[in-house]
Design an enzyme around this catalytic site. Structure first.
Site, PDB file in Angstrom:
ATOM      1  N   LYS A 176       0.857  -1.177   0.000  1.00 44.78           N
ATOM      2  CA  LYS A 176       0.000   0.000   0.000  1.00 44.78           C
ATOM      3  C   LYS A 176       0.899   1.235   0.000  1.00 44.78           C
ATOM      4  O   LYS A 176       1.678   1.440   0.925  1.00 44.78           O
ATOM      5  CB  LYS A 176      -0.891  -0.015   1.236  1.00 44.78           C
ATOM      6  CG  LYS A 176      -1.754   1.222   1.369  1.00 44.78           C
ATOM      7  CD  LYS A 176      -2.722   1.088   2.521  1.00 44.78           C
ATOM      8  CE  LYS A 176      -3.520   2.348   2.720  1.00 44.78           C
ATOM      9  NZ  LYS A 176      -4.500   2.200   3.797  1.00 44.78           N
ATOM     10  N   LYS A 229      -2.108  -1.465  -3.874  1.00 44.79           N
ATOM     11  CA  LYS A 229      -2.986  -0.301  -3.797  1.00 44.79           C
ATOM     12  C   LYS A 229      -2.177   0.981  -3.841  1.00 44.79           C
ATOM     13  O   LYS A 229      -1.174   1.065  -3.145  1.00 44.79           O
ATOM     14  CB  LYS A 229      -3.756  -0.384  -2.481  1.00 44.79           C
ATOM     15  CG  LYS A 229      -4.635   0.785  -2.191  1.00 44.79           C
ATOM     16  CD  LYS A 229      -5.230   0.617  -0.831  1.00 44.79           C
ATOM     17  CE  LYS A 229      -5.940   1.913  -0.496  1.00 44.79           C
ATOM     18  NZ  LYS A 229      -6.356   1.987   0.865  1.00 44.79           N
TER      19      LYS A 229
HETATM   20  C1  PBG Z   1      -7.523   3.090   5.584  1.00 49.57           C
HETATM   21  C2  PBG Z   1      -7.759   3.034   4.137  1.00 49.57           C
HETATM   22  C3  PBG Z   1      -7.558   4.031   3.163  1.00 49.57           C
HETATM   23  C4  PBG Z   1      -8.094   3.531   1.972  1.00 49.57           C
HETATM   24  C5  PBG Z   1      -8.555   2.250   2.241  1.00 49.57           C
HETATM   25  N1  PBG Z   1      -8.311   1.955   3.569  1.00 49.57           N
HETATM   26  C6  PBG Z   1      -7.065   5.404   3.258  1.00 49.57           C
HETATM   27  C7  PBG Z   1      -5.726   5.756   3.634  1.00 49.57           C
HETATM   28  O1  PBG Z   1      -4.810   4.967   3.846  1.00 49.57           O
HETATM   29  O2  PBG Z   1      -5.559   6.971   3.750  1.00 49.57           O
HETATM   30  C8  PBG Z   1      -8.166   4.273   0.674  1.00 49.57           C
HETATM   31  C9  PBG Z   1      -9.208   3.832  -0.265  1.00 49.57           C
HETATM   32  C10 PBG Z   1      -9.497   4.756  -1.388  1.00 49.57           C
HETATM   33  O3  PBG Z   1      -8.867   5.811  -1.573  1.00 49.57           O
HETATM   34  O4  PBG Z   1     -10.417   4.424  -2.135  1.00 49.57           O
HETATM   35  N2  PBG Z   1      -6.273   2.929   6.026  1.00 49.57           N
END
Ligand code: PBG
Length: 309
Positions: A176, A229
């Site tokens: 991520k 992601k």
């Molecule tokens: C929580 C999380 C996030 C997303 C999914 N789970 C946000 C982040 O890390 O700031 C983002 C999903 C999206 O942008 O569609 N940690």
């Protein structure tokens, strides 16, 4: 006959946002067509998804209260726990995945417990394990830790197994990235960090070997599905992860990827359906088995039309 890649509704997971209340359906302005739903409305949405041919959702909660430790994230009657129970009572044969992370539940908006303005990794994974267990107890079919703390997959696996939930798989947000494309989501989930950023726990966009190490660790700790992601800016990572490990790979086509096309379509600069399907196909072609996308329901409809024609 010669198409190498096929995109189907079975590949798609719809993210949904649940908030307390009844008959609440608040549109998320930065993500047109997406809503914060109260549990009763959420059930209706799940029924509609199922009718459209979608078989899975991932749930995000907007809790009534937030505190520095994110305790509303693992409360037995927490908002996500209530939502899971409502779906499981009313709809069969639908996969409920839960996002496991503290940022929606902490008053400071970081994904973990703080000590002196930095996230305390080991204190955090303990809370994440509690949260995952509370989701499983409420009936979740799968848990998806998105916090990027080290060692959380193992801690969650041990905690689930010890409580008799060895059949609940883990989909780990393994690679991520600290991304600008999460902007609209942070509005949707009311979860922006109150200070600083997430670069100490999310990945540097310049790195690709590191993504493989993150994935390898999560697999070793017991992840069943690994995730990359965002999706579109990281198609190369999806491909490398698939080739290297041969594991089920999920890709999260995040809020910014969705909203930028929506916005361009509203201006008449792009055709939403064509652009969205091209984007989803590219993610599948890169090697993703599953795609988390805010287009899931619409795409299921578009794909049905296409197969008829
Ligand atoms: C929580 C999380 C996030 C997303 C999914 N789970 C946000 C982040 O890390 O700031 C983002 C999903 C999206 O942008 O569609 N940690």
């Amino acid at each position: 006959m010669i198409a190498e890649t096929h995109l189907t509704a079975d590949d798609l997971i719809m993210p949904l946002f649940v908030r307390p209340g009844e008959k609440e359906r608040r549109e998320i302005t930065s993500m047109p067509g997406n809503y914060q739903l109260s549990p009763d409305e959420l059930v209706k949405e799940v029924v509609a998804l199922k009718e459209a041919g979608i078989r899975a959702t991932i749930l995000f909660g907007i809790p009534e209260t937030k505190d520095p430790e994110g305790t509303s994230g693992y409360a037995e009657d927490g908002i996500v726990q209530q939502a899971i129970r409502s779906i499981k009572e009313k709809v069969d044969d639908f996969v409920v995945i839960t996002d496991v992370c503290l940022c929606e539940y902490t008053s400071h908006g970081h994904c973990g417990i703080l000590s002196d303005q930095t996230v305390d990794n080991d204190a955090t994974i303990e809370v994440l394990a509690k949260m995952a267990l509370s989701h499983a107890k409420a009936g979740a079919d799968m848990v998806a830790p998105s916090d990027m703390m080290d060692g959380r997959v193992l801690r969650i696996r041990e905690r689930l197994d010890a409580a008799g939930f060895s059949n609940v798989p883990i989909m780990a947000y393994s690679a991520k990235y600290a991304s600008a494309f999460y902007g609209p989501f942070r509005d949707a989930a009311e979860s922006p960090p109150k200070f600083g950023d997430r670069k100490s726990y999310q990945m540097d966009m310049a790195n690709s070997d590191e993504a493989l190490r993150e994935v390898q660790l999560d697999i070793a700790e017991g992840a069943d599905i690994v995730m990359v992601k965002p999706a579109l800016p990281y198609l190369d990572i999806i491909r490398r992860v698939k080739e290297e490990f041969g594991y089920p790979v999920a890709a999260y086509c995040v809020s910014g990827e969705f909203s930028m096309i929506k916005a361009a379509a509203e201006k008449g600069w792009l055709v939403e359906k064509a652009a969205a399907l091209e984007m989803l196909m590219s993610i599948k072609r890169a090697g993703a088995d599953l795609i988390l996308t805010y287009w899931a329901k619409d795409a299921a409809g578009w794909l049905k039309e296409k197969n008829k024609g």
